[in-house]
Scaffold this motif. Structure first.
Motif, PDB file in Angstrom:
ATOM      1  N   ASP A   7     -22.348  41.071  23.279  1.00 38.82           N
ATOM      2  CA  ASP A   7     -23.784  41.035  23.588  1.00 38.82           C
ATOM      3  C   ASP A   7     -24.394  42.391  23.254  1.00 38.82           C
ATOM      4  O   ASP A   7     -23.952  43.423  23.753  1.00 38.82           O
ATOM      5  CB  ASP A   7     -24.011  40.706  25.065  1.00 38.82           C
ATOM      6  CG  ASP A   7     -25.488  40.589  25.406  1.00 38.82           C
ATOM      7  OD1 ASP A   7     -26.190  41.631  25.398  1.00 38.82           O
ATOM      8  OD2 ASP A   7     -25.955  39.476  25.668  1.00 38.82           O
ATOM      9  N   ASP A   8     -25.434  42.391  22.421  1.00 38.59           N
ATOM     10  CA  ASP A   8     -26.037  43.636  21.949  1.00 38.59           C
ATOM     11  C   ASP A   8     -27.290  44.036  22.734  1.00 38.59           C
ATOM     12  O   ASP A   8     -27.971  43.178  23.318  1.00 38.59           O
ATOM     13  CB  ASP A   8     -26.444  43.486  20.479  1.00 38.59           C
ATOM     14  CG  ASP A   8     -25.265  43.266  19.565  1.00 38.59           C
ATOM     15  OD1 ASP A   8     -24.114  43.302  20.054  1.00 38.59           O
ATOM     16  OD2 ASP A   8     -25.498  43.044  18.363  1.00 38.59           O
ATOM     17  N   ASP A   9     -27.573  45.345  22.691  1.00 42.79           N
ATOM     18  CA  ASP A   9     -28.860  45.946  23.067  1.00 42.79           C
ATOM     19  C   ASP A   9     -29.009  46.350  24.526  1.00 42.79           C
ATOM     20  O   ASP A   9     -30.118  46.708  24.943  1.00 42.79           O
ATOM     21  CB  ASP A   9     -30.039  45.043  22.682  1.00 42.79           C
ATOM     22  CG  ASP A   9     -30.227  44.916  21.186  1.00 42.79           C
ATOM     23  OD1 ASP A   9     -29.573  45.670  20.443  1.00 42.79           O
ATOM     24  OD2 ASP A   9     -31.021  44.058  20.759  1.00 42.79           O
ATOM     25  N   VAL A  80     -17.114  43.253  32.233  1.00 39.80           N
ATOM     26  CA  VAL A  80     -17.653  43.685  30.950  1.00 39.80           C
ATOM     27  C   VAL A  80     -16.787  44.797  30.384  1.00 39.80           C
ATOM     28  O   VAL A  80     -16.063  45.487  31.106  1.00 39.80           O
ATOM     29  CB  VAL A  80     -19.121  44.169  31.038  1.00 39.80           C
ATOM     30  CG1 VAL A  80     -19.997  43.155  31.741  1.00 39.80           C
ATOM     31  CG2 VAL A  80     -19.216  45.531  31.711  1.00 39.80           C
ATOM     32  N   THR A  81     -16.859  44.967  29.068  1.00 42.52           N
ATOM     33  CA  THR A  81     -16.353  46.158  28.400  1.00 42.52           C
ATOM     34  C   THR A  81     -17.511  46.744  27.609  1.00 42.52           C
ATOM     35  O   THR A  81     -18.507  46.058  27.344  1.00 42.52           O
ATOM     36  CB  THR A  81     -15.167  45.841  27.468  1.00 42.52           C
ATOM     37  OG1 THR A  81     -15.596  44.919  26.455  1.00 42.52           O
ATOM     38  CG2 THR A  81     -14.011  45.248  28.262  1.00 42.52           C
ATOM     39  N   ILE A  82     -17.392  48.018  27.252  1.00 47.54           N
ATOM     40  CA  ILE A  82     -18.497  48.730  26.622  1.00 47.54           C
ATOM     41  C   ILE A  82     -18.123  49.159  25.215  1.00 47.54           C
ATOM     42  O   ILE A  82     -17.071  49.763  24.983  1.00 47.54           O
ATOM     43  CB  ILE A  82     -18.880  49.985  27.442  1.00 47.54           C
ATOM     44  CG1 ILE A  82     -19.154  49.627  28.909  1.00 47.54           C
ATOM     45  CG2 ILE A  82     -20.084  50.682  26.813  1.00 47.54           C
ATOM     46  CD1 ILE A  82     -20.313  48.706  29.138  1.00 47.54           C
ATOM     47  N   SER A  83     -18.992  48.838  24.265  1.00 45.25           N
ATOM     48  CA  SER A  83     -18.885  49.377  22.919  1.00 45.25           C
ATOM     49  C   SER A  83     -20.155  50.163  22.613  1.00 45.25           C
ATOM     50  O   SER A  83     -21.154  50.061  23.338  1.00 45.25           O
ATOM     51  CB  SER A  83     -18.671  48.251  21.893  1.00 45.25           C
ATOM     52  OG  SER A  83     -19.714  47.305  21.962  1.00 45.25           O
ATOM     53  N   GLN A  84     -20.114  50.952  21.555  1.00 46.31           N
ATOM     54  CA  GLN A  84     -21.257  51.782  21.180  1.00 46.31           C
ATOM     55  C   GLN A  84     -22.129  51.047  20.176  1.00 46.31           C
ATOM     56  O   GLN A  84     -21.652  50.551  19.165  1.00 46.31           O
ATOM     57  CB  GLN A  84     -20.784  53.107  20.586  1.00 46.31           C
ATOM     58  CG  GLN A  84     -21.921  54.050  20.215  1.00 46.31           C
ATOM     59  CD  GLN A  84     -21.430  55.358  19.627  1.00 46.31           C
ATOM     60  OE1 GLN A  84     -20.239  55.665  19.697  1.00 46.31           O
ATOM     61  NE2 GLN A  84     -22.316  56.135  19.045  1.00 46.31           N
ATOM     62  N   HIS A  85     -23.430  51.017  20.463  1.00 43.63           N
ATOM     63  CA  HIS A  85     -24.390  50.311  19.606  1.00 43.63           C
ATOM     64  C   HIS A  85     -25.396  51.325  19.072  1.00 43.63           C
ATOM     65  O   HIS A  85     -26.500  51.477  19.611  1.00 43.63           O
ATOM     66  CB  HIS A  85     -25.080  49.221  20.421  1.00 43.63           C
ATOM     67  CG  HIS A  85     -25.862  48.230  19.602  1.00 43.63           C
ATOM     68  ND1 HIS A  85     -25.447  47.762  18.379  1.00 43.63           N
ATOM     69  CD2 HIS A  85     -27.043  47.607  19.857  1.00 43.63           C
ATOM     70  CE1 HIS A  85     -26.321  46.891  17.917  1.00 43.63           C
ATOM     71  NE2 HIS A  85     -27.310  46.792  18.788  1.00 43.63           N
ATOM     72  N   GLY A 228      -6.820  32.088  12.690  1.00 39.81           N
ATOM     73  CA  GLY A 228      -7.565  33.293  13.022  1.00 39.81           C
ATOM     74  C   GLY A 228      -8.075  33.314  14.444  1.00 39.81           C
ATOM     75  O   GLY A 228      -7.660  32.524  15.297  1.00 39.81           O
ATOM     76  N   ASP A 229      -8.996  34.226  14.690  1.00 41.16           N
ATOM     77  CA  ASP A 229      -9.634  34.379  15.995  1.00 41.16           C
ATOM     78  C   ASP A 229     -11.134  34.179  15.844  1.00 41.16           C
ATOM     79  O   ASP A 229     -11.633  33.923  14.746  1.00 41.16           O
ATOM     80  CB  ASP A 229      -9.306  35.752  16.586  1.00 41.16           C
ATOM     81  CG  ASP A 229      -7.813  35.934  16.843  1.00 41.16           C
ATOM     82  OD1 ASP A 229      -7.190  34.989  17.368  1.00 41.16           O
ATOM     83  OD2 ASP A 229      -7.266  36.999  16.504  1.00 41.16           O
ATOM     84  N   PHE A 230     -11.881  34.340  16.962  1.00 40.81           N
ATOM     85  CA  PHE A 230     -13.294  33.956  16.956  1.00 40.81           C
ATOM     86  C   PHE A 230     -14.076  34.866  17.887  1.00 40.81           C
ATOM     87  O   PHE A 230     -13.618  35.173  18.994  1.00 40.81           O
ATOM     88  CB  PHE A 230     -13.435  32.501  17.416  1.00 40.81           C
ATOM     89  CG  PHE A 230     -14.795  31.901  17.208  1.00 40.81           C
ATOM     90  CD1 PHE A 230     -15.125  31.313  16.000  1.00 40.81           C
ATOM     91  CD2 PHE A 230     -15.743  31.922  18.215  1.00 40.81           C
ATOM     92  CE1 PHE A 230     -16.382  30.750  15.799  1.00 40.81           C
ATOM     93  CE2 PHE A 230     -16.996  31.359  18.032  1.00 40.81           C
ATOM     94  CZ  PHE A 230     -17.314  30.767  16.812  1.00 40.81           C
ATOM     95  N   CYS A 231     -15.254  35.281  17.444  1.00 40.96           N
ATOM     96  CA  CYS A 231     -16.142  36.104  18.272  1.00 40.96           C
ATOM     97  C   CYS A 231     -17.561  35.567  18.197  1.00 40.96           C
ATOM     98  O   CYS A 231     -18.033  35.207  17.117  1.00 40.96           O
ATOM     99  CB  CYS A 231     -16.113  37.557  17.793  1.00 40.96           C
ATOM    100  SG  CYS A 231     -17.223  38.656  18.699  1.00 40.96           S
ATOM    101  N   ILE A 232     -18.221  35.511  19.344  1.00 37.46           N
ATOM    102  CA  ILE A 232     -19.634  35.132  19.428  1.00 37.46           C
ATOM    103  C   ILE A 232     -20.446  36.396  19.650  1.00 37.46           C
ATOM    104  O   ILE A 232     -20.080  37.238  20.472  1.00 37.46           O
ATOM    105  CB  ILE A 232     -19.898  34.183  20.608  1.00 37.46           C
ATOM    106  CG1 ILE A 232     -18.929  33.010  20.611  1.00 37.46           C
ATOM    107  CG2 ILE A 232     -21.344  33.705  20.614  1.00 37.46           C
ATOM    108  CD1 ILE A 232     -18.909  32.271  21.933  1.00 37.46           C
ATOM    109  N   ALA A 233     -21.573  36.539  18.949  1.00 35.08           N
ATOM    110  CA  ALA A 233     -22.468  37.680  19.138  1.00 35.08           C
ATOM    111  C   ALA A 233     -23.857  37.177  19.516  1.00 35.08           C
ATOM    112  O   ALA A 233     -24.417  36.308  18.849  1.00 35.08           O
ATOM    113  CB  ALA A 233     -22.547  38.514  17.867  1.00 35.08           C
ATOM    114  N   THR A 234     -24.423  37.750  20.586  1.00 38.13           N
ATOM    115  CA  THR A 234     -25.740  37.329  21.034  1.00 38.13           C
ATOM    116  C   THR A 234     -26.499  38.524  21.594  1.00 38.13           C
ATOM    117  O   THR A 234     -26.040  39.667  21.540  1.00 38.13           O
ATOM    118  CB  THR A 234     -25.618  36.190  22.079  1.00 38.13           C
ATOM    119  OG1 THR A 234     -26.897  35.598  22.287  1.00 38.13           O
ATOM    120  CG2 THR A 234     -25.036  36.696  23.394  1.00 38.13           C
ATOM    121  N   HIS A 235     -27.712  38.271  22.103  1.00 38.73           N
ATOM    122  CA  HIS A 235     -28.521  39.280  22.778  1.00 38.73           C
ATOM    123  C   HIS A 235     -28.964  38.698  24.119  1.00 38.73           C
ATOM    124  O   HIS A 235     -29.595  37.632  24.141  1.00 38.73           O
ATOM    125  CB  HIS A 235     -29.786  39.622  21.977  1.00 38.73           C
ATOM    126  CG  HIS A 235     -29.521  40.119  20.588  1.00 38.73           C
ATOM    127  ND1 HIS A 235     -29.373  39.267  19.514  1.00 38.73           N
ATOM    128  CD2 HIS A 235     -29.387  41.375  20.102  1.00 38.73           C
ATOM    129  CE1 HIS A 235     -29.168  39.986  18.417  1.00 38.73           C
ATOM    130  NE2 HIS A 235     -29.171  41.267  18.745  1.00 38.73           N
TER     131      HIS A 235
END
Length: 270
Positions: A7-9, A80-85, A228-235
């Motif tokens: 999840d971004d932003d 949650v985990t945190i990544s840098q955006h 393979g694997d799978f990732c969902i990206a949303t806001h």
């Protein structure tokens, strides 16, 4: 098969209650990988309240004390985990932040150190603002040893800093494109981690307005057939009741598939 959610932003402008409203019945099923903006700029953007559009400055995450405290607790609880955006997530006349900022390398290093200090966590993943990276931006991410989680990554060697893995990865992607009957212009998400000398990359499927459960299932089944694997990206700020129903419906369906594991975004690179 590993499945992750990005999840971004999340930024100074985020109300903790908004994240709770979206994910209160999700993050105990699957950890939410929050891509957090360290010091978000105020400008005209749907994710930013209008009163900040002409602020003329950036806003460090910890100036929103309630949000910072909430994020630290969510990290500690494993929700949650945190990544840098990015760093400020601002745009420039000739591109997005990690395409066109004059001090890309400094922004990367300062943002990583800042998030680690404020949120008391280790940052191992970078998510480019708008999924946009210049060759220089990619070189900076690789130099920092951060893994890259994106949605639309360019695999052309001419767009990348070169290392011993570049050509082999390009051939892997080309072979997959051919095996799935896609031309160079067809959009797709490569379902395997691509490993380079100092970083790795993985692509995500977008959950945006108009996305359906069937579309996500089609991408999931393609990735599963490929091993393979799978990732969902949303806001979070786009997730209304319709998108929430799509997310929950998708998770409900794949949860019953043998071998599926819901994992933190960082685990995609393990």
């Amino acid at each position: 098969m590993k499945v992750a959610l990005r999840d971004d932003d999340t930024s100074y402008f985020t109300e903790p209650g908004r994240l709770e409203a979206v994910y209160h019945d999700v993050w105990d099923r699957i950890p939410v990988g929050l891509a957090v903006i360290p010091q978000a700029a105020g400008f005209v953007d749907k994710a930013i309240p209008e009163k900040y559009w002409d602020a003329g400055r950036s806003f460090p995450l910890d100036e929103n004390a309630a949000l910072a405290e909430s994020l630290r607790k969510l990290v500690k609880d494993g929700r949650v985990t945190i990544s840098q955006h990015g760093f400020t997530h601002e745009d420039y006349p000739d591109g997005h932040e990690f395409q066109a900022a004059p001090d890309i390398e400094s922004r990367l290093v300062r943002g990583q150190a800042y998030l680690q200090r404020v949120l008391d966590t280790n940052i191992r993943v970078f998510v480019p603002p708008h999924n946009a990276l210049s060759k220089r931006g990619l070189s900076a991410v690789s130099g920092a040893g951060l893994n890259l989680l994106g949605s639309f990554l360019s695999f052309r060697p001419s767009m990348r800093p070169w290392d011993a893995h570049t050509l082999g990865n390009w051939w892997r992607v080309r072979a997959y494109r051919s095996a799935t009957g896609r031309s160079k212009g067809d959009r797709f998400v490569y379902p395997h981690v691509l490993r380079y000398r100092r970083h790795s990359e993985f692509g995500c499927h977008s959950l945006i307005p108009g996305t359906t459960v069937e579309e996500l299932m089609a991408g999931f089944e393609e990735a599963r057939r490929a091993g393979g694997d799978f990732c969902i990206a949303t806001h979070y700020w786009e997730v209304d009741q319709t998108l929430k129903d799509v997310l929950r419906g998708f998770l409900d369906r794949i949860e019953r598939v043998p071998g599926v594991r819901f994992v933190p975004a960082e685990a995609l690179f393990a």
